[in-house]
Scaffold this motif. Structure first.
Motif, mmCIF file in Angstrom:
data_model
loop_
_atom_site.group_PDB
_atom_site.id
_atom_site.type_symbol
_atom_site.label_atom_id
_atom_site.label_comp_id
_atom_site.label_asym_id
_atom_site.label_seq_id
_atom_site.Cartn_x
_atom_site.Cartn_y
_atom_site.Cartn_z
ATOM 1 N N UNK A 22 0.825 -1.208 0.000
ATOM 2 C CA UNK A 22 0.000 0.000 0.000
ATOM 3 C C UNK A 22 0.861 1.261 0.000
ATOM 4 N N UNK A 23 1.893 1.240 0.817
ATOM 5 C CA UNK A 23 2.783 2.404 0.905
ATOM 6 C C UNK A 23 3.490 2.650 -0.429
ATOM 7 N N UNK A 24 4.116 1.610 -0.996
ATOM 8 C CA UNK A 24 4.858 1.788 -2.238
ATOM 9 C C UNK A 24 3.951 1.875 -3.454
ATOM 10 N N UNK A 25 2.702 1.434 -3.324
ATOM 11 C CA UNK A 25 1.758 1.508 -4.428
ATOM 12 C C UNK A 25 1.426 2.932 -4.837
ATOM 13 N N UNK A 26 1.733 3.889 -4.002
ATOM 14 C CA UNK A 26 1.527 5.295 -4.371
ATOM 15 C C UNK A 26 2.616 5.781 -5.309
ATOM 16 N N UNK A 27 3.729 5.039 -5.383
ATOM 17 C CA UNK A 27 4.882 5.478 -6.166
ATOM 18 C C UNK A 27 5.198 4.561 -7.351
ATOM 19 N N UNK A 28 4.925 3.255 -7.209
ATOM 20 C CA UNK A 28 5.251 2.288 -8.249
ATOM 21 C C UNK A 28 4.086 1.306 -8.416
ATOM 22 N N UNK A 29 4.029 0.616 -9.569
ATOM 23 C CA UNK A 29 2.945 -0.352 -9.788
ATOM 24 C C UNK A 29 3.026 -1.539 -8.825
ATOM 25 N N UNK A 30 1.872 -1.928 -8.302
ATOM 26 C CA UNK A 30 1.762 -3.072 -7.380
ATOM 27 C C UNK A 30 0.604 -3.936 -7.854
ATOM 28 N N UNK A 31 0.805 -5.253 -7.822
ATOM 29 C CA UNK A 31 -0.287 -6.166 -8.158
ATOM 30 C C UNK A 31 -0.314 -7.302 -7.147
ATOM 31 N N UNK A 32 -1.497 -7.841 -6.909
ATOM 32 C CA UNK A 32 -1.628 -8.988 -6.010
ATOM 33 C C UNK A 32 -1.234 -10.253 -6.750
ATOM 34 N N UNK A 33 -0.621 -11.180 -6.024
ATOM 35 C CA UNK A 33 -0.250 -12.464 -6.598
ATOM 36 C C UNK A 33 -1.270 -13.518 -6.175
ATOM 37 N N UNK A 37 0.146 -12.688 -1.959
ATOM 38 C CA UNK A 37 1.259 -11.751 -1.817
ATOM 39 C C UNK A 37 1.096 -10.555 -2.737
ATOM 40 N N UNK A 38 2.191 -9.847 -2.928
ATOM 41 C CA UNK A 38 2.180 -8.656 -3.783
ATOM 42 C C UNK A 38 3.464 -8.592 -4.579
ATOM 43 N N UNK A 39 3.351 -8.086 -5.827
ATOM 44 C CA UNK A 39 4.504 -7.851 -6.683
ATOM 45 C C UNK A 39 4.622 -6.349 -6.903
ATOM 46 N N UNK A 40 5.797 -5.804 -6.606
ATOM 47 C CA UNK A 40 6.079 -4.389 -6.806
ATOM 48 C C UNK A 40 7.099 -4.296 -7.926
#
Length: 87
Positions: A22-33, A37-40
């Motif tokens: 959530x924090x880094x999703x404001x700056x870079x693309x994030x997707x749920x796996x 989990x999550x991929x940044x």
């Protein structure tokens, strides 16, 4: 591509993975796996967060980067700084 793994012991891995994404999703693309989990993704670097019951596995993959040797001016600056510090 070089890869690095970190296993962080915690009982709250899903919560931490979600907060991190959530924090880094404001700056870079994030997707749920599919595993929850999550991929940044940033430029060519991937960070995958794999939460488990007792730990968070952090997997980082980045391109190989060749390091060039230091230039003479850089080395001279370091040598001069060392000479001044020791006198």
């Amino acid at each position: 591509m070089p890869e690095s793994l970190a296993r962080v012991a915690t009982g709250a891995a899903p919560r931490y993975a979600k907060q991190f994404a959530s924090h880094f999703g404001r700056k870079i693309p994030v997707e749920e796996t599919p595993d929850g989990g999550h991929r940044l993704t940033s430029d060519k670097t991937d960070v995958v967060l794999h939460p488990a019951d007792d730990h968070l596995l952090v997997e980082v993959t980045a391109p190989t980067r060749r390091r060039s040797p230091p230039s003479r001016t850089w080395w001279a600056a370091i040598s001069n700084a060392s000479a001044v510090a020791t006198s």
